[in-house]
Scaffold this motif. Structure first.
Motif, mmCIF file in Angstrom:
data_model
loop_
_atom_site.group_PDB
_atom_site.id
_atom_site.type_symbol
_atom_site.label_atom_id
_atom_site.label_comp_id
_atom_site.label_asym_id
_atom_site.label_seq_id
_atom_site.Cartn_x
_atom_site.Cartn_y
_atom_site.Cartn_z
ATOM 1 N N PHE A 30 -17.008 -8.266 38.793
ATOM 2 C CA PHE A 30 -17.529 -8.158 37.431
ATOM 3 C C PHE A 30 -17.637 -9.531 36.772
ATOM 4 O O PHE A 30 -18.517 -9.762 35.941
ATOM 5 C CB PHE A 30 -16.635 -7.239 36.597
ATOM 6 C CG PHE A 30 -16.644 -5.812 37.051
ATOM 7 C CD1 PHE A 30 -17.832 -5.110 37.180
ATOM 8 C CD2 PHE A 30 -15.468 -5.163 37.373
ATOM 9 C CE1 PHE A 30 -17.854 -3.791 37.600
ATOM 10 C CE2 PHE A 30 -15.474 -3.847 37.798
ATOM 11 C CZ PHE A 30 -16.668 -3.154 37.923
ATOM 12 N N THR A 84 -16.291 -4.621 28.587
ATOM 13 C CA THR A 84 -15.641 -3.317 28.489
ATOM 14 C C THR A 84 -15.197 -2.830 29.858
ATOM 15 O O THR A 84 -14.067 -2.346 30.031
ATOM 16 C CB THR A 84 -16.602 -2.291 27.853
ATOM 17 O OG1 THR A 84 -17.076 -2.790 26.616
ATOM 18 C CG2 THR A 84 -15.903 -0.966 27.626
ATOM 19 N N VAL A 85 -16.079 -2.946 30.836
ATOM 20 C CA VAL A 85 -15.750 -2.526 32.200
ATOM 21 C C VAL A 85 -14.609 -3.366 32.763
ATOM 22 O O VAL A 85 -13.721 -2.856 33.456
ATOM 23 C CB VAL A 85 -17.004 -2.622 33.098
ATOM 24 C CG1 VAL A 85 -16.640 -2.441 34.559
ATOM 25 C CG2 VAL A 85 -18.031 -1.574 32.681
ATOM 26 N N TYR A 88 -11.386 -2.089 31.461
ATOM 27 C CA TYR A 88 -11.017 -0.857 32.167
ATOM 28 C C TYR A 88 -10.436 -1.180 33.536
ATOM 29 O O TYR A 88 -9.457 -0.543 33.976
ATOM 30 C CB TYR A 88 -12.237 0.046 32.306
ATOM 31 C CG TYR A 88 -11.987 1.300 33.096
ATOM 32 C CD1 TYR A 88 -11.122 2.284 32.633
ATOM 33 C CD2 TYR A 88 -12.626 1.508 34.325
ATOM 34 C CE1 TYR A 88 -10.895 3.438 33.359
ATOM 35 C CE2 TYR A 88 -12.396 2.660 35.057
ATOM 36 C CZ TYR A 88 -11.530 3.615 34.574
ATOM 37 O OH TYR A 88 -11.305 4.763 35.308
ATOM 38 N N ASP A 89 -10.999 -2.169 34.208
ATOM 39 C CA ASP A 89 -10.480 -2.601 35.507
ATOM 40 C C ASP A 89 -9.053 -3.125 35.381
ATOM 41 O O ASP A 89 -8.176 -2.789 36.189
ATOM 42 C CB ASP A 89 -11.393 -3.676 36.083
ATOM 43 C CG ASP A 89 -10.836 -4.301 37.345
ATOM 44 O OD1 ASP A 89 -10.864 -3.632 38.396
ATOM 45 O OD2 ASP A 89 -10.369 -5.464 37.289
ATOM 46 N N MET A 104 -11.075 2.335 41.853
ATOM 47 C CA MET A 104 -12.012 1.226 41.677
ATOM 48 C C MET A 104 -12.499 0.741 43.039
ATOM 49 O O MET A 104 -12.227 -0.381 43.475
ATOM 50 C CB MET A 104 -11.340 0.090 40.890
ATOM 51 C CG MET A 104 -12.305 -0.976 40.401
ATOM 52 S SD MET A 104 -13.598 -0.382 39.295
ATOM 53 C CE MET A 104 -12.664 -0.006 37.821
ATOM 54 N N LEU A 108 -17.972 2.531 42.977
ATOM 55 C CA LEU A 108 -17.825 2.600 41.518
ATOM 56 C C LEU A 108 -18.142 1.254 40.877
ATOM 57 O O LEU A 108 -18.751 1.205 39.795
ATOM 58 C CB LEU A 108 -16.407 3.041 41.150
ATOM 59 C CG LEU A 108 -16.119 3.188 39.652
ATOM 60 C CD1 LEU A 108 -17.045 4.218 39.026
ATOM 61 C CD2 LEU A 108 -14.653 3.555 39.399
ATOM 62 N N CYS A 109 -17.761 0.160 41.523
ATOM 63 C CA CYS A 109 -18.060 -1.174 40.978
ATOM 64 C C CYS A 109 -19.567 -1.387 40.853
ATOM 65 O O CYS A 109 -20.052 -1.874 39.818
ATOM 66 C CB CYS A 109 -17.449 -2.250 41.875
ATOM 67 S SG CYS A 109 -15.648 -2.353 41.813
ATOM 68 N N LEU A 112 -20.923 0.850 37.970
ATOM 69 C CA LEU A 112 -20.579 0.345 36.636
ATOM 70 C C LEU A 112 -21.391 -0.904 36.296
ATOM 71 O O LEU A 112 -21.903 -1.043 35.170
ATOM 72 C CB LEU A 112 -19.080 0.045 36.562
ATOM 73 C CG LEU A 112 -18.147 1.256 36.588
ATOM 74 C CD1 LEU A 112 -16.687 0.801 36.627
ATOM 75 C CD2 LEU A 112 -18.385 2.147 35.379
ATOM 76 N N LEU A 115 -24.958 0.119 35.566
ATOM 77 C CA LEU A 115 -25.060 0.767 34.254
ATOM 78 C C LEU A 115 -25.028 -0.253 33.125
ATOM 79 O O LEU A 115 -25.746 -0.107 32.129
ATOM 80 C CB LEU A 115 -23.924 1.783 34.080
ATOM 81 C CG LEU A 115 -24.096 3.135 34.769
ATOM 82 C CD1 LEU A 115 -22.843 3.982 34.596
ATOM 83 C CD2 LEU A 115 -25.316 3.866 34.209
ATOM 84 N N CYS A 116 -24.195 -1.282 33.273
ATOM 85 C CA CYS A 116 -24.125 -2.328 32.241
ATOM 86 C C CYS A 116 -25.484 -2.988 32.043
ATOM 87 O O CYS A 116 -25.948 -3.172 30.908
ATOM 88 C CB CYS A 116 -23.079 -3.372 32.628
ATOM 89 S SG CYS A 116 -21.364 -2.800 32.524
#
Length: 279
Positions: A30, A84-85, A88-89, A104, A108-109, A112, A115-116
């Motif tokens: 991320f 934000t992600v 959450y991580d 995670m 899923l990474c 996410l 989606l960002c």
């Protein structure tokens, strides 16, 4: 110099994460996307700003102005969701470490991160489309160093109330909801860290999220202050300063904060330097 340092620092982070095996984790995955967002933001702003400064004003076609508005909004929005992600991580890693790897995962990474960016471009497209539909008239002079939302509204002779309300409503899921979510996750993280019996364990847990917390405070603090301060009238100069912080200073600070405060990135950088020297 700021532009060169920012782009170089963020490219360095992307390169280190891509080539260093010890940095192949969700947090650094991320972080690569955050660095990419910073590169897009400052590259979209600074060249035009330098032209304005050197020529004491510049002419920009309307299509280029709308394009700059779109990519600025998309990059800033994507960065909000990425932060934000990342919170959450960190929440999963510290508050639920036993299930972290199973939750995670790589799939899923990718979801996410996608989606960002998707939400960033979608939200920015809606706001930019609303602005592009306005009828512009008058002197066509933007009192700013790049094409931003409020200065463009001042050029319109149409009714801008609907556009202002729509963009304000878009800002709620982009700024307010992520900021509240980040605060809640760090409250849970802090409570979990305080329950760790050993001092060494507390320091290690805090060091894994302190860099991200510093970036969040700088970014959201500047962003919220910018949109809480009216940009018209005597506060235009303050609005420009806040815009400069969002689009130039924050992308500069991100690689500095992560590289100076993160031991794993410093270790990967030293290893990379020794490999280059050894060759």
């Amino acid at each position: 110099m700021v532009y060169i340092i920012t782009v170089t620092g963020n490219i360095l982070i992307i390169g280190l994460v891509s080539t260093s095996q010890q940095l192949h984790s969700p947090m650094y995955f991320f972080l690569c996307h955050l660095s990419l967002s910073d590169i897009l933001i400052i590259t979209n702003i600074v060249p035009q700003m330098l032209q304005v400064i050197l020529e004491e004003g510049a002419i920009i076609p309307l299509t280029s102005c709308i394009t700059q508005l779109f990519f600025t909004g998309a990059s800033l929005t994507a960065e909000c969701f990425l932060l934000t992600v990342m919170s959450y991580d960190r929440y999963l890693a510290i508050c639920n470490p036993l299930h972290y790897s199973s939750i995670m995962g790589a799939r899923l990474c990718y979801i996410l991160a996608s989606l960002c960016w998707l939400l960033g471009f979608l939200m920015s497209f809606i706001g930019t489309w609303l602005v592009s539909e306005l009828q512009l008239c008058g002197h066509h002079v933007i009192n700013h160093f790049f094409c931003e939302f409020d200065p463009l509204l001042e050029l319109s002779c149409s009714d801008t109330s609907i556009v202002e309300i729509a963009v304000f409503l878009l800002a709620i899921p982009v700024i307010i909801f992520p900021f509240v979510f980040v605060l809640l996750t760090y409250v849970c993280i802090s409570l979990t860290i305080l329950r760790i019996p050993s001092t060494t364990g507390k320091q290690k847990a805090f060091s894994t999220c302190s860099s991200h917390l510093a970036v969040v405070c700088v970014y959201y603090g500047t962003l919220i202050a910018k949109y809480m301060v009216p940009s018209r009238g005597h506060l235009q100069t303050l609005s420009k300063v806040l815009s400069l912080l969002c689009t130039v200073v924050t992308p500069l600070f991100n690689p500095i904060i992560y590289s100076l405060r993160n031991q794993e990135i410093r270790a990967a950088l030293r290893k990379c330097i020794w490999m280059v020297i050894g060759r």
